[in-house]
Structures are given as C-alpha cells and as structure tokens.
Enzyme design. Sequence first.
Site, PDB file in Angstrom:
ATOM      1  N   GLU A 169       0.667  -1.182   0.106  1.00  0.00           N
ATOM      2  CA  GLU A 169      -0.173   0.008   0.106  1.00  0.00           C
ATOM      3  C   GLU A 169       0.758   1.215  -0.038  1.00  0.00           C
ATOM      4  O   GLU A 169       1.929   1.290   0.636  1.00  0.00           O
ATOM      5  CB  GLU A 169      -0.939  -0.149   1.253  1.00  0.00           C
ATOM      6  N   GLU A 219       2.590   0.506   4.099  1.00  0.00           N
ATOM      7  CA  GLU A 219       2.440  -1.041   4.864  1.00  0.00           C
ATOM      8  C   GLU A 219       2.373  -2.068   3.636  1.00  0.00           C
ATOM      9  O   GLU A 219       1.957  -1.828   2.618  1.00  0.00           O
ATOM     10  CB  GLU A 219       1.447  -1.151   5.715  1.00  0.00           C
ATOM     11  N   ASN A 247       0.155  -5.494   3.439  1.00  0.00           N
ATOM     12  CA  ASN A 247      -0.735  -6.544   3.942  1.00  0.00           C
ATOM     13  C   ASN A 247      -0.648  -7.933   3.563  1.00  0.00           C
ATOM     14  O   ASN A 247      -0.701  -8.469   2.397  1.00  0.00           O
ATOM     15  CB  ASN A 247      -2.279  -6.004   3.474  1.00  0.00           C
ATOM     16  N   GLU A 304     -10.753  -6.164  -0.891  1.00  0.00           N
ATOM     17  CA  GLU A 304     -11.189  -5.874  -2.513  1.00  0.00           C
ATOM     18  C   GLU A 304     -10.350  -6.549  -3.709  1.00  0.00           C
ATOM     19  O   GLU A 304     -10.148  -6.106  -4.527  1.00  0.00           O
ATOM     20  CB  GLU A 304     -10.653  -4.157  -2.709  1.00  0.00           C
ATOM     21  N   ARG A 344     -18.839  -1.694  -0.991  1.00  0.00           N
ATOM     22  CA  ARG A 344     -19.136  -2.431   0.058  1.00  0.00           C
ATOM     23  C   ARG A 344     -20.361  -2.108   0.714  1.00  0.00           C
ATOM     24  O   ARG A 344     -20.260  -0.938   1.257  1.00  0.00           O
ATOM     25  CB  ARG A 344     -17.846  -2.320   1.315  1.00  0.00           C
ATOM     26  N   ASP A 349     -68.651  17.194   9.153  1.00  0.00           N
ATOM     27  CA  ASP A 349     -69.295  17.528  10.317  1.00  0.00           C
ATOM     28  C   ASP A 349     -70.182  16.178  10.553  1.00  0.00           C
ATOM     29  O   ASP A 349     -70.586  15.909  11.914  1.00  0.00           O
ATOM     30  CB  ASP A 349     -69.980  18.724  10.434  1.00  0.00           C
ATOM     31  N   HIS A 381     -69.730  13.097  10.012  1.00  0.00           N
ATOM     32  CA  HIS A 381     -68.946  11.976  10.722  1.00  0.00           C
ATOM     33  C   HIS A 381     -68.458  12.398  11.973  1.00  0.00           C
ATOM     34  O   HIS A 381     -68.060  11.642  12.886  1.00  0.00           O
ATOM     35  CB  HIS A 381     -68.130  11.426   9.871  1.00  0.00           C
ATOM     36  N   ASP A 436     -65.909  32.147  15.943  1.00  0.00           N
ATOM     37  CA  ASP A 436     -65.085  32.284  17.077  1.00  0.00           C
ATOM     38  C   ASP A 436     -66.040  31.892  18.209  1.00  0.00           C
ATOM     39  O   ASP A 436     -67.161  31.946  18.201  1.00  0.00           O
ATOM     40  CB  ASP A 436     -64.677  33.833  17.771  1.00  0.00           C
ATOM     41  N   LYS A 465     -74.395  29.799  12.583  1.00  0.00           N
ATOM     42  CA  LYS A 465     -73.719  28.318  13.167  1.00  0.00           C
ATOM     43  C   LYS A 465     -74.645  27.985  14.525  1.00  0.00           C
ATOM     44  O   LYS A 465     -73.999  28.427  15.471  1.00  0.00           O
ATOM     45  CB  LYS A 465     -72.149  28.701  13.373  1.00  0.00           C
ATOM     46  N   HIS A 505     -76.313  26.847   9.402  1.00  0.00           N
ATOM     47  CA  HIS A 505     -75.711  25.582   9.883  1.00  0.00           C
ATOM     48  C   HIS A 505     -76.468  25.065  11.279  1.00  0.00           C
ATOM     49  O   HIS A 505     -76.713  25.882  12.005  1.00  0.00           O
ATOM     50  CB  HIS A 505     -74.385  25.450  10.054  1.00  0.00           C
ATOM     51  N   HIS A 519     -77.740  21.410  13.891  1.00  0.00           N
ATOM     52  CA  HIS A 519     -77.540  19.894  14.213  1.00  0.00           C
ATOM     53  C   HIS A 519     -79.013  19.645  14.501  1.00  0.00           C
ATOM     54  O   HIS A 519     -80.050  20.321  14.921  1.00  0.00           O
ATOM     55  CB  HIS A 519     -76.679  19.769  15.528  1.00  0.00           C
ATOM     56  N   THR A 566     -66.388  24.810  19.982  1.00  0.00           N
ATOM     57  CA  THR A 566     -64.813  24.551  20.238  1.00  0.00           C
ATOM     58  C   THR A 566     -64.210  25.608  20.087  1.00  0.00           C
ATOM     59  O   THR A 566     -64.298  26.249  19.086  1.00  0.00           O
ATOM     60  CB  THR A 566     -64.596  23.635  19.275  1.00  0.00           C
TER      61      THR A 566
END
Length: 1179
Positions: A311, A324, A326, A332, A377, A572, A574, A678, A741, A771, A773, A908
């Site tokens: 190397e 070095e 090896n 590889e 690798r 509304d 569901h 609101d 509402k 609107h 209910h 809410t």
Amino acid sequence: MLKFAVVRGGLGLLSVRRACFLSRSSHSAPQNEYRPIKKVMVANRGEIAIRVFRACTELGIRTVAVYSEQDTGQMHRQKADEAYLIGKGLPPVAAYLHIPDIIKVAKDNGVDAIHPGYGFLSERADFAQACSDAGVRFVGPSPDTVRKMGDKVEARSLAISAGVPVVPGTDCPISSMQEAHAFAQTYGFPIIFKAAYGGGGRGMRVVREYEELEENYQRAYSEALTAFGNGALFVEKFIEKPRHIEVQILGDKYGNVVHLYERDCSIQRRHQKVVEIAPGFQLDPHLRDRLHADAVNLAKQVGYENAGTVEFLVDKHGKHYFIEVNSRLQVEHTVTEEITDVDLVHAQLRVCEGRSLPDLGLKQDKIRVNGCAIQCRVTTEDPARGFQPDTGRIEVFRSGEGMGIRLDSASAFQGAIISPHYDSLLVKVIASGKDLNTAASKMSRALAEFRVRGVKTNIPFLQNVLSNHQFLHSTVDTQFIDENPELFNLKPTQNRAQKLLHYLGHVMVNGPTTPIPVKAKPSSTDPVIPSVTMADPPMGFREVLLRDGPEGFAKAVRAHQGLLLMDTTFRDAHQSLLATRVRTHDLKKISPFVSHNFSNLFSLENWGGATFDVAMRFLSECPWKRLQELRALIPNVPFQMLLRGANAVGYTNYPDNAVFKFCEVAKENGMDIFRVFDSLNYLPNMLLGMEAAGAAGGVVEAAISYTGDVSDPMRQKYSLDYYVKLADELVKAGTHILSIKDMAGLLKPEASKLLIGALRDRFPDVPIHVHTHDTAGAGVAAMLACAEAGADVVDVAVDSMAGMTSQPSMGAIVACTKGTKLDTGIALEKVFDYSEYWEVTRGLYAPFDCTATMKSGNADVYENEIPGGQYTNLHFQAHSMGLGNKFKEVKKAYAEANKLLGDLIKVTPSSKIVGDLAQFMVQNNLTRAEVEERADELSFPQSVVEFLQGYVGIPHGGFPEPFRSKVLKSLPRIEGRPGASLPPLDFKALEEGLRAAHGDEITPEDVMSAAMYPKVFQEFKDFTANFGPVDCLSTRLFLDGPKIAEEFEVELERGKTLHIKALALGDLNKAGQREVFFELNGQLRSVLVKDTVAMKEMKFHPKAQKSIKGQVGAPMPGKVLEVKVKVGSKVEKGQPLCVLSAMKMETVVNSPISGTVKAVHVEPETSLEGDDLILEIEE
C-alpha cells in the site's frame, strides 16, 4: 482511464478443468516440493470464508468451517463440508482469535491447510507459526514474512532498505503517550496512530491538535487490542489529502514475484475503504510503473510468498510513500480478479501446494488489464448517523444482479440476524465494464435493484458517490467523502410494503392503534360504489368562483333561484356521529359520484375543524393530502372548511402570521370557502380570521355562533338585537357570506323565521347560510323555516349520515322542496344511491358509532345546549367511565357549568371548557352553589382557569364575577385579543428544524401542520416512519387487521398493487415479540412485533425519550466499554460520557447539553440496543 491491451492467454490454467489436467512434469519446481491439499479450513467467518470455500470446491478440495457461539446461524458454516464450534464461552471476536482451539480442530479433523481470510488472525505471525508447528500449512506468507510485514516498523525499515520512499514515522511501536507527544513535537500535527499488528482501519486515529492526543491514543490502543489481540501502535506523520493506491502482488516458493496491477482505494471513511477501483483512474503512467516496481522489489527482498498487497499514499505532487504491506488477501481482491482474469484464491492454494507462478501461467508479460472494475462494500451502517452500525433482522433481501455484476456475501438473506459483534459488511458488489463510466453505470443499476429491509444500509450513500461528477470524471483522494457533504443528501428508501406488514402485524398482535370507544368490530361488508360515467363532471359553482372571484361568487349565490345545500357528510356529519374517524380512503371512493351527481351543491364541507388534528392523531393520515386528493376528484364543487378565527384549526392562540400563512397554504391546496367563527363570537378574533382568509383569496363566510332562543322573550342575553348588531359588524368588515352556526341545534322554526327574517331585511344583498344539528329532531323543520325566511343555503347530510347529533337529512330537504320555489335541483334517486354507500360504509366504523350507546336524539338539548359533536363525545365518555346511567346528571351538570361561566356561546373550544367543568362537578359530586362557594379552594381544570384568564377571548357580557376573581386569585389576566401579543412565528427556523429531524422531504404543508400541532405532527411522522402509508389500507384492515388466511390487495399508487395474504401468528419469544407471517406478492415475509401486553410483565432496558434533551440514548447497538462520569458529575456540552463498542469500532458518546448527571443506567459490559437509555442529565 488508461487503456490496456487485452491478453487472456495462459491465465485460464487457474480454472478447475485446466488445473485438473496439469501434470507434475510441467512444473519447474522440484517434484518433492509439490504436496496437494485435500482439506482446507478457513479460520474466519462471513463472505471471505465462503469465497475460499467456493474456490476449494472448484479445485476438488474438501472444506472446514469454524464458528463462534454467536455465529451458529451464519451461512459460512452451512457452505462448508464440515463445521466446528470454537471459542466456547469466549466473547464473539475472541473466539476467532483463539489459536489453540483452531489448531485443535484442524488436527482433530485432518486439515491440510488453513486459510486465514482477512482480519482476525490473518496477519498474526504467531498463528502462522502455530500452523507450521502443528504440521498444517498456512495459506499465506511464511511466519517470518508475516512477522516482518505485520510489524509496521520493521516493514518500514525493509522498505527503506529496498529504496522505497516512506512516510516519517516511529522506528518501533510506541509504549506510552509521552512517546506520541515527542513525535508530534518533532514532526508537528497532524499525526496518525496505526495498529502495529493489523489493518482495515482498526486502531487508526488521526490527531490534529494536542488536546485530542490522549483520547485518540486510548481509543486506537483499545480498538487494536480488541481487533488483533495486540494494542501496539506506531505513529506517522499524517499526509493530507493523499490518494490511496495499493498494488496486488503474488509470489511463490521459488523467488518469483508478479504484480497484478493496482487498485485505487481512496474513497474511505474512518480509514476504512468504501469503494475500490481497479486499475487506478487517471494515474500517471510513470508513477504507475514506479509503484509496480517498488512493490515487486520489496516483495522479492523479503522472499514474499503467496498473495499480498503493498500500500502507498500518493500526495498531490505525485510523490508516493510506502505505508504498509498487508500479508493476506484483501477485501477488495475481487476487482483485481475481474480486470486480470486471475483467480487469486486459486493461486493462493496452488502456491501453497508448491506450484510455481510460471506453472500457473502467471508471468508478468502475460498479465494484462481488461477494462475496469468497481467494488462497493454494502454495509449495515446508517450514513445519516455518521455511519453508525445498525443491527437486527433482515426482513427483506433482494439483490441486484445481471451482466457485469458479481456478488460476494454471506449474511445477505431474508431472516439473517445482523449482530453488533462483527464487521458490518453485508455484501460486496463488484461491477465490471470497459471503462469507469460503464462499470459505474452497471453498479448504479445493481444498487438500485437492491431491497434490504429491517436494517439500515449505506446503499443510498453509495449511489450518491457513483453519480458524483468528481468520482466519474476526475481523481479522488482520501478526503473525498469529507469534502463532499452532498453525498449525505440521501434519498430515503420508501420501504412501504414492509412497513405496512409491520402495521398489520402490530394490529393483529396488539389491536387497533387508534383508541376504540366501544367493543364493536368493523363490518365485514364492503360498500358498493355507485357507478359514474367516464365523462368529465358537469360544471358547478366552483366554475363561477374561479371565473368571477369571491364577490362574483357571492352574487351568484344570492341570485340563485331555489334553495342551495351544503353537504356536511365529508366532515361534520361523521364528526358528530362517528367521532371524526372517517378516513380519506372511504371519502375518495364516493368522491367521483358526488362530483358527477351533486354539481349544483353550494359547497362540500370536508376539512378543517377537528378533522385536521384527528387525521394525524388517530387516523395517521396527512390532512393536506386528504384535501389535495379530494380536490383532484371533485374539481367542480366548492370546498368549505371551518376556521376557528384566530385559533385557525387549533385549540389555542397562534401568532397572527401563522393564521395568515395557514389560510394561504389551504387556498393553494384547493380550499375555497372559509367559514370563520369564534367560540365566544369575540369580534377581534373573528376579524383576524376573516382578514387572513380574504388575503389568501378565499371566500370569507363569517359565522355567528348561535345559542339561546331569540323567540323566547325571557332570554335576553343573546337577543335578536345582539345577533343583528354582530352581523352589522361582520358585513362592515367585508364578509362575502353571512352564516349562522347553530352548533347545538337550538334553532326552532319560529326562532328561525325571526332571526333569518331580520337578517334578510337588514342585508338584502348578502347571501345567508345556516348550519344546524338535528339533536332534538326538529332540524328539517327549522331549515325549511330558514329557507322560507330568506336563507340562501342550509346544511344537510346524506340520509344515512343524518339525524341525531348530525345535520338534517338531505333526502328530506330535497323531497320537501321538490316542485316548490325552493327546489334544490338535486335528483332524489341519486341521494338514495349516495345514502346507500354511506349506510354500508358506516358499518365499517361500528367501534365509533354513537348509536352503540345513544339510540336517539333528545329535545333536552334545548335546555342543556350541548353542541352536536360534543353531545356524542360526552355520551361515549360517560359510558366508558361507567356513568352511562348517569348521563342525565352529566347533561344537567353541563347546563349548570354553563351558568357558572356566565352563559357562554358553546362552540369548540368554549364548549370543551364547559364540558370539562361539568365532568369536574360530576366526578367530585359538586353542585353549582358548592362550586361558587368553594371556588377559591378547588383545583379547577386547566381549560377553565385559562378561559377565566382570558386566553380564549372575552365573552359577551364579560367574565362572571366574583367567580372569576375567586378562581384566579393572583394569576395574570389577559386583556384584549389573546394572540395580539404573540411574536411572529419563524417559519424558516421551523422548517429547518423539521428538515433536520425528518429529512428534506418536508413540504410547506408539513411545516403548517407542525405550526398548528407540533406534538401531534411529530407523533404522526414517527408513526408513518415506522408503519408507512396506512391510508392505503381498507378501513377494516386499518382498524382490525386481517384474519389468518385472508388474501387482499393494497394499492400503493397507480400501477403498484401489493397482493398480501396473512399466514400465521407466532408464539411469544424471549424478547416479548411475536413473529407474524405473510405472503407478499407470492413471497414469504415475516415481521417481529412486540406484544405490548406481554412486555408489561417483562423487564427491558428503558429507552431514551427523544423529546427530553437530557436523556442520552445509545447511538447504536453495542457494548459499554467505559463510563466516564457518575451521578452528580458536572458535564459540559460535548464532553465524553461513555465509550461504546460495536462491530469492532469504538464510539464516544458525548453530552448533548451542559448540566449535572442525574442518573446512570449502564455500566461496563452492558449490552445495549439502539436508543437504550445511557444516562440522564439535568440542565
């Protein structure tokens, strides 16, 4: 790329067939030197063991594997003819380093030769000597050569003797920190520590300044000791930005040495090679020749035998330095084999038998290069987390294959367990082509074909490397990865199919992920979707809006002959009947029918309000995606949403710019009409919402929340005059449409005539929308009265989703007005088809259906004034708490709570405040008088306290006194609009934080969701990261999971459909998991699911909570080597806390914050999984 001639003659002698025909007389070696090998042991594991076994099998040699206790399930032991356990009772790595056991197995089983592979004992001279002493051949250099080359210092000395240039470094292994310090003082920083007796990046640390010296010395020593059994280190001057070029050499017993050209291994991280190329790209020919010559000369000087690698580092000036040798086969080696057609393992074995290189056809002038090869690798490492090793079970494995692709692997198969004990290499992918670009394109294609699920891999990172311009067209150095941060812009893998299997398995084991109010199963009957034509839907009111704008739209509504309807079925209805749980999946199915048959609707209410957070919180869906998909399916009907004024779609106050931005993004995604209200009719809050909706280009529909009874002269707080005056203010503010509402369904027919009549007289040109209910059952009558009095639009829900706490029946209104001046123009038979779909669909939501506990509406709503959706929720809650028989008391308490708070508008979030106080009273058995008397000592719900402080706004008539003062005592009070004092939201910083947490796939819609609901959005992202796109599942599967043997399809996207069959549910294992088996697209798949009930009875290490800054979790699975702090220690941000080891790499865990150590949950040798809690720090 340097071009090489193509010469293949002679090299084929290494193949099986031709090797078998070699005669002894063909050898230049003496006859007595040749000793055939009959049985080879590989003292290694994984892919290199299998690589050698394959070569042995080709040569007719019997194979022996060894394995540790942790490797009983590894593939390498199955690939060998024989396999034996070694290192019983030893740690995982130590088992493969236990020379006595390995030699004993070899002797006991007639092994002729031992191949060391790479790593472990491959460069240990004492192992080579032990083999020799035992009469077993070592497939590699002689023990003396291994010793010389393994000792980096002696190797340097030999290189110098051979005239090969070297990097300045120590002459022998250092034994202390002081020696390292002395070297640094002489040569200056940076320096590098290297293991004296091993390679592969283990025991290698770069030090750039004195302060880093001691820590890196300790880490390098510890890593080297763990990996090679010897912690000796030497020190070198660190060369900045070199190329790493290595030369493959091969020698025999007779002094012959050849090179097989070079490899460029410059692409590294942590000094470990990631991508290797052969031959070196754009390497100067003269430099190439010098590298080859130096490598061969050095090998000849030491009498090198067998395969090895010399190397070098090449600096930016083209000077090369030996680093070095090896003395083993390299990871590889494959790329060299591909370009030279030389099987290096065959050659190793034949040389070990005593054959000469010329006999094998390996003469230097006959070895030529053909094209280019690249090796990647593929590892089980996460590039996004600093390449931290990942462990676990491979749930899915599919490899890339095809022409020009070679795969070397061992653990790469479905069901394989990736442990933290060994190297993270999963598979080596080798691509060959005529040049670098051809090889790179084949590699990219192969990597794109890989599917690895269950563990992280570095494949996305490798794909970025292969597409990098510098990599493809220039040279790279060892700093390539560090200097190209864009390589870490990783495209996330979708992994949708496996995640969905995880979800289905989770539901099968643990039940639904969304809370279930009642014990009822979804219906097994799927709804029939009414047919529609293939033609485009007819034009509707949205065409008017897009053409004429909000003002023109309002004029068209007012000028319309007949009664217009808004359908609330998509929201509304569901919300009121099915706890807001209806999924986009079912809304999409019926959308084309609505688009084609109800084009004359005023609008479709399908978004906003509670549906926004519930989509993420309980349905694990993106609310924005719902809006986008419905808009694409219903292009002709205007969409309407509920906007809570300054609260947008939340339950709290937001900065003004957040409300404006929300409306802008909603409009961009297809919203048309913003019904702004609101909960207290607090005008400043409403005006902000109206302004935001108008600025976004939407239709502004200001909604007055209705309560009380304008037809009752005894109830004067919310009188007719109150509503008319408030409407005056809203019309002056520029609302396009005026809305009433009526959330509780309190409008009686007579009150409807009075209120709508007065508003119509006052505002003859403004469209009026009502609107209500149907809780009391008078909804149809009230809406017809409103229409007669001059309302332009009334709200309805399709028949099977109408009545009770929902809206009045669409079919009833259509039928009652048919043939009159109020005729809706809607075909009644289409309403029936629409209703039939929802009647069956409603059965899918049986666990949430209010009829499970509530069998009818109730006219007592005129007394308690509970809004429709809340009425349903309170009924569920009362039954779940065992108070079903006391629901009458709950309703009475609601009315009393309302009076305590001053008789509020109840929408809410104000309705929730009243409800919280009512439940507080029932739970504590308190009367209204007792609450008033003891107000200064009771601990009220937080919502009640915050309301009295002014966080919601100022109610009509002001706050109730002295009740307010007694509750608040010295608590601060807000004057005026609550959101006015909030600083603007920094959207840029929010987006950056989200990208850091979740990647670059974050959209503007995601940012808005996080702004509205930060915690809910985080949980939603965490959920989808684990379980994928569950919105693709049918509702029954989503809620209840599949039955065993059930087959079904899941459409991920157009043209991509999964075919799934649930096969079996496994028994509980020691980890508290059950294995769930499926068949996916014809292939067996399984997932491990934690049994949450069983795990409560089992003891597990706690996990670090990511939301708590001071909780430090393990960044990767591994073992604790050292704990550097104790309880009470003061730590600074970035200070080392402990050291973990995994896959033979050590990681220092640093403190994320400054503070004091509160608790330590680990000790040395503790084994950890990812995110296991290490310690806790208090700031």
